[in-house]
Design a protein around this motif. Structure first.
Motif, PDB file in Angstrom:
ATOM      1  N   ALA A 316       0.475  -1.612   0.340  1.00  0.00           N
ATOM      2  CA  ALA A 316      -0.090   0.437   0.192  1.00  0.00           C
ATOM      3  C   ALA A 316       1.084   0.526   0.230  1.00  0.00           C
ATOM      4  CB  ALA A 316      -0.556  -0.113   0.976  1.00  0.00           C
ATOM      5  N   ASN A 317       0.267   2.597  -0.744  1.00  0.00           N
ATOM      6  CA  ASN A 317       0.841   3.529  -0.668  1.00  0.00           C
ATOM      7  C   ASN A 317       1.016   4.208   0.754  1.00  0.00           C
ATOM      8  OD1 ASN A 317      -0.986   4.858  -0.265  1.00  0.00           O
ATOM      9  ND2 ASN A 317      -1.674   5.336  -2.616  1.00  0.00           N
ATOM     10  N   ASN A 318       2.020   5.190   1.025  1.00  0.00           N
ATOM     11  CA  ASN A 318       2.506   5.957   2.108  1.00  0.00           C
ATOM     12  C   ASN A 318       0.724   6.238   2.534  1.00  0.00           C
ATOM     13  OD1 ASN A 318       5.050   5.521   1.664  1.00  0.00           O
ATOM     14  ND2 ASN A 318       5.628   7.601   2.011  1.00  0.00           N
ATOM     15  N   TRP A 319       0.097   6.950   2.352  1.00  0.00           N
ATOM     16  CA  TRP A 319      -1.276   7.294   2.536  1.00  0.00           C
ATOM     17  C   TRP A 319      -1.971   6.326   3.277  1.00  0.00           C
ATOM     18  CZ3 TRP A 319       1.318   8.869  -1.983  1.00  0.00           C
ATOM     19  CH2 TRP A 319       1.659  10.367  -1.440  1.00  0.00           C
ATOM     20  N   TRP A 320      -2.051   5.125   2.651  1.00  0.00           N
ATOM     21  CA  TRP A 320      -2.618   4.045   3.143  1.00  0.00           C
ATOM     22  C   TRP A 320      -2.638   3.684   4.599  1.00  0.00           C
ATOM     23  CZ3 TRP A 320      -6.986   1.342   1.479  1.00  0.00           C
ATOM     24  CH2 TRP A 320      -7.455   1.873   0.534  1.00  0.00           C
ATOM     25  N   ARG A 321      -1.194   3.687   3.992  1.00  0.00           N
ATOM     26  CA  ARG A 321      -0.681   2.687   5.774  1.00  0.00           C
ATOM     27  C   ARG A 321      -0.274   3.608   6.611  1.00  0.00           C
ATOM     28  NH1 ARG A 321       3.551   2.008   2.378  1.00  0.00           N
ATOM     29  NH2 ARG A 321       5.092   2.550   3.284  1.00  0.00           N
ATOM     30  N   PHE A 322      -0.269   5.530   6.238  1.00  0.00           N
ATOM     31  CA  PHE A 322       0.211   6.541   7.569  1.00  0.00           C
ATOM     32  C   PHE A 322      -1.165   6.152   8.240  1.00  0.00           C
ATOM     33  CE2 PHE A 322      -1.596  10.909   8.257  1.00  0.00           C
ATOM     34  CZ  PHE A 322      -1.002  10.733   9.674  1.00  0.00           C
ATOM     35  N   ILE A 323      -3.039   6.123   7.642  1.00  0.00           N
ATOM     36  CA  ILE A 323      -3.655   5.830   7.784  1.00  0.00           C
ATOM     37  C   ILE A 323      -4.150   3.649   8.774  1.00  0.00           C
ATOM     38  CG2 ILE A 323      -6.804   5.640   6.978  1.00  0.00           C
ATOM     39  CD1 ILE A 323      -5.201   8.952   6.976  1.00  0.00           C
ATOM     40  N   ASP A 324      -3.653   3.703   8.170  1.00  0.00           N
ATOM     41  CA  ASP A 324      -3.046   1.778   8.723  1.00  0.00           C
ATOM     42  C   ASP A 324      -3.052   1.884  10.508  1.00  0.00           C
ATOM     43  OD1 ASP A 324      -5.359   0.623   7.140  1.00  0.00           O
ATOM     44  OD2 ASP A 324      -3.656  -0.426   5.689  1.00  0.00           O
ATOM     45  N   ALA A 325      -1.241   3.035  10.675  1.00  0.00           N
ATOM     46  CA  ALA A 325      -1.261   2.980  11.337  1.00  0.00           C
ATOM     47  C   ALA A 325      -1.924   3.581  12.194  1.00  0.00           C
ATOM     48  CB  ALA A 325      -0.301   3.279  11.175  1.00  0.00           C
ATOM     49  N   ILE A 326      -2.890   4.902  12.509  1.00  0.00           N
ATOM     50  CA  ILE A 326      -3.965   5.422  12.742  1.00  0.00           C
ATOM     51  C   ILE A 326      -5.063   4.804  13.489  1.00  0.00           C
ATOM     52  CG2 ILE A 326      -5.652   7.287  12.743  1.00  0.00           C
ATOM     53  CD1 ILE A 326      -3.645   8.834  11.235  1.00  0.00           C
ATOM     54  N   ARG A 327      -5.101   3.217  12.553  1.00  0.00           N
ATOM     55  CA  ARG A 327      -6.072   3.109  12.947  1.00  0.00           C
ATOM     56  C   ARG A 327      -6.123   1.145  13.994  1.00  0.00           C
ATOM     57  NH1 ARG A 327      -9.721   3.712   7.180  1.00  0.00           N
ATOM     58  NH2 ARG A 327     -10.559   5.292   8.027  1.00  0.00           N
ATOM     59  N   GLY A 328      -4.461   1.286  14.271  1.00  0.00           N
ATOM     60  CA  GLY A 328      -3.929   0.290  14.516  1.00  0.00           C
ATOM     61  C   GLY A 328      -3.635  -0.522  13.908  1.00  0.00           C
ATOM     62  N   LYS A 329      -3.472  -0.886  12.771  1.00  0.00           N
ATOM     63  CA  LYS A 329      -3.583  -2.181  11.678  1.00  0.00           C
ATOM     64  C   LYS A 329      -1.899  -1.832  11.276  1.00  0.00           C
ATOM     65  CE  LYS A 329      -7.722  -1.354   9.712  1.00  0.00           C
ATOM     66  NZ  LYS A 329      -8.550  -1.304   9.016  1.00  0.00           N
ATOM     67  N   GLY A 330      -0.960  -1.183  11.927  1.00  0.00           N
ATOM     68  CA  GLY A 330       0.181  -1.566  11.888  1.00  0.00           C
ATOM     69  C   GLY A 330       0.937  -0.086  11.891  1.00  0.00           C
ATOM     70  N   PRO A 331       3.056  -0.316  12.014  1.00  0.00           N
ATOM     71  CA  PRO A 331       3.694   0.425  12.052  1.00  0.00           C
ATOM     72  C   PRO A 331       3.710   1.525  10.842  1.00  0.00           C
ATOM     73  CG  PRO A 331       4.732  -1.267  11.309  1.00  0.00           C
ATOM     74  CD  PRO A 331       3.396  -1.381  11.669  1.00  0.00           C
ATOM     75  N   VAL A 332       4.451   3.096  11.161  1.00  0.00           N
ATOM     76  CA  VAL A 332       4.837   3.556  10.637  1.00  0.00           C
ATOM     77  C   VAL A 332       6.610   3.028   9.755  1.00  0.00           C
ATOM     78  CG1 VAL A 332       3.532   5.773  10.344  1.00  0.00           C
ATOM     79  CG2 VAL A 332       5.438   5.515  11.459  1.00  0.00           C
ATOM     80  N   ASP A 333       6.791   3.685   8.948  1.00  0.00           N
ATOM     81  CA  ASP A 333       8.018   3.296   7.951  1.00  0.00           C
ATOM     82  C   ASP A 333       9.092   4.313   8.789  1.00  0.00           C
ATOM     83  OD1 ASP A 333       8.097   0.840   6.768  1.00  0.00           O
ATOM     84  OD2 ASP A 333       6.509   2.108   5.348  1.00  0.00           O
ATOM     85  N   VAL A 334       8.538   5.015   8.732  1.00  0.00           N
ATOM     86  CA  VAL A 334       9.346   6.451   8.774  1.00  0.00           C
ATOM     87  C   VAL A 334       8.882   7.834   9.745  1.00  0.00           C
ATOM     88  CG1 VAL A 334      11.375   8.486   7.656  1.00  0.00           C
ATOM     89  CG2 VAL A 334      10.554   6.722   6.262  1.00  0.00           C
TER      90      VAL A 334
END
Length: 365
Positions: A316-334
């Motif tokens: 997933a792109n950064n925006w998806w992964r950022f939102i996933d992190a907010i929703r508790g679905k994974g860490p951010v990379d940077v």
């Protein structure tokens, strides 16, 4: 299915990248861009109309009142103030790269972010190439010991748009601010160098010291003339950077980035060579592949070993992964601390370009 955690996003800065952030957030279920802010209120209103954003905020505080998430997409020198304010207001933060033109400011941004993290706030720097599956796999292979101890890492990020007539400059050129330190640009070192330093050190490990050469060249105007000034704006930002670096673990690195790489559009590549193998990530060729030369291939034919291609799942792109992190679905990379570390590398390069010698990486915490 509606996501159980709807999120309201505000965009600070509505230039080209601000619009790109609008596009990316709009793709994510349960996420809505509800406010934009820009010092150019007419431009903000134009973006709001295009993307059906209900609020054109008159101040960043007005934007903060309306949102859960803030995306800071201003020119580099204007990142710190809205980013720090957003974190202190308890807003999740996505900040464009590099964090800041100065290491001291980047350190302060990271410190505030770590304090906010204790209250459950997610913070991330938008190093866009972290979305590459090939890049992620390369990090995994090196950290897992597949290459053995590294000896050399060579990377380059090449663009050629300053060499093409299509991008001949005029007073309205969108890229003009990227070429002037007076407009807040860190040149190719800050713009592209932050990406390639992030990639090189994510794969090769922490950098201990660096030596850097910078070059600035004349620019071609739309009428064919060559100059380093346009309508009173000095086109003085660096166009090419050549960086040597020593890694903490003993490897040596060579990094080049340029906007004068004629024949290249957006070419980003990293090779890592260890005592037991090697790998290459070439994002100009494929986003989700890494080429690998294994110890078995070396044992079979050390002079001309076979390289194999490992395909990786799309990320997933950064925006998806950022939102996933907010929703508790994974860490951010940077996160912003990593952003400050990359800023420390840029700081050493800038100091070296002045001193002409090796410069030790300063602390970023």
């Amino acid at each position: 299915m509606t996501d159980p955690t709807p999120l309201k996003v505000g965009i600070v800065g509505t230039g080209g990248m601000g619009r790109h952030h609008c596009d990316r957030f709009r793709e994510i279920p349960g996420v809505k861009v509800v406010a934009v802010y820009d010092v150019d209120q007419a431009r903000a209103a134009e973006v709001a109309t295009k993307y059906e954003v209900p609020l054109v905020a008159r101040t960043v505080d007005e934007l903060f009142d309306a949102v859960d998430v803030v995306s800071v997409v201003t020119p580099d020198r204007f990142h710190a103030e809205p980013a720090i304010a957003a974190l202190k207001r308890g807003k999740h933060l996505l900040c464009e790269k590099p964090l800041s033109p100065t290491l001291s400011e980047a350190r302060e941004m990271a410190r505030v972010a770590r304090d906010a993290e204790k209250r459950g706030i997610v913070h991330m720097v938008n190093f866009s190439y972290r979305g590459s599956g090939g890049f992620a796999k390369a990090i995994e292979l090196v950290r897992g010991g597949a290459l053995g101890p590294l000896r050399q890492v060579h990377s380059w990020y090449q663009q050629g748009w300053l060499a093409t007539s299509r991008y001949a400059l005029d007073a309205k050129a969108d890229a003009l601010w990227r070429l002037s330190t007076g407009a807040g640009s860190g040149g190719v070192l800050g713009d592209l160098g932050c990406h390639i330093l992030d990639m090189t050190s994510a794969i090769g490990g922490d950098i201990a010291r660096a030596r850097c050469t910078l070059r600035t060249f004349d620019k071609r105007l739309a009428d064919g003339r060559w100059t380093r000034e346009l309508n009173g704006i000095a086109l003085d930002a660096n166009d090419l950077a050549l960086i040597e670096c020593d890694f903490v673990d003993g490897a040596f690195g060579m990094i080049q980035t340029s906007r004068w790489a004629t024949g290249h559009g957006n070419h980003l590549r990293c090779e890592a060579h260890g005592v037991d193998g090697a790998l290459c990530v070439d994002l100009d060729r494929h986003w989700s592949e890494v080429e690998v030369c294994t110890s078995a291939a070396l044992a079979k034919n050390g002079w001309s070993p076979e390289w194999t291609t490992e395909k990786t799942p799309d990320r997933a792109n950064n925006w998806w992964r950022f939102i996933d992190a907010i929703r508790g679905k994974g860490p951010v990379d940077v996160d912003l601390t990593r952003g400050a570390q990359v800023q420390a590398y840029l700081d050493a390069c800038e100091r070296s370009a002045v001193s002409g010698g090796w410069e030790t990486i300063a602390g970023w915490m």
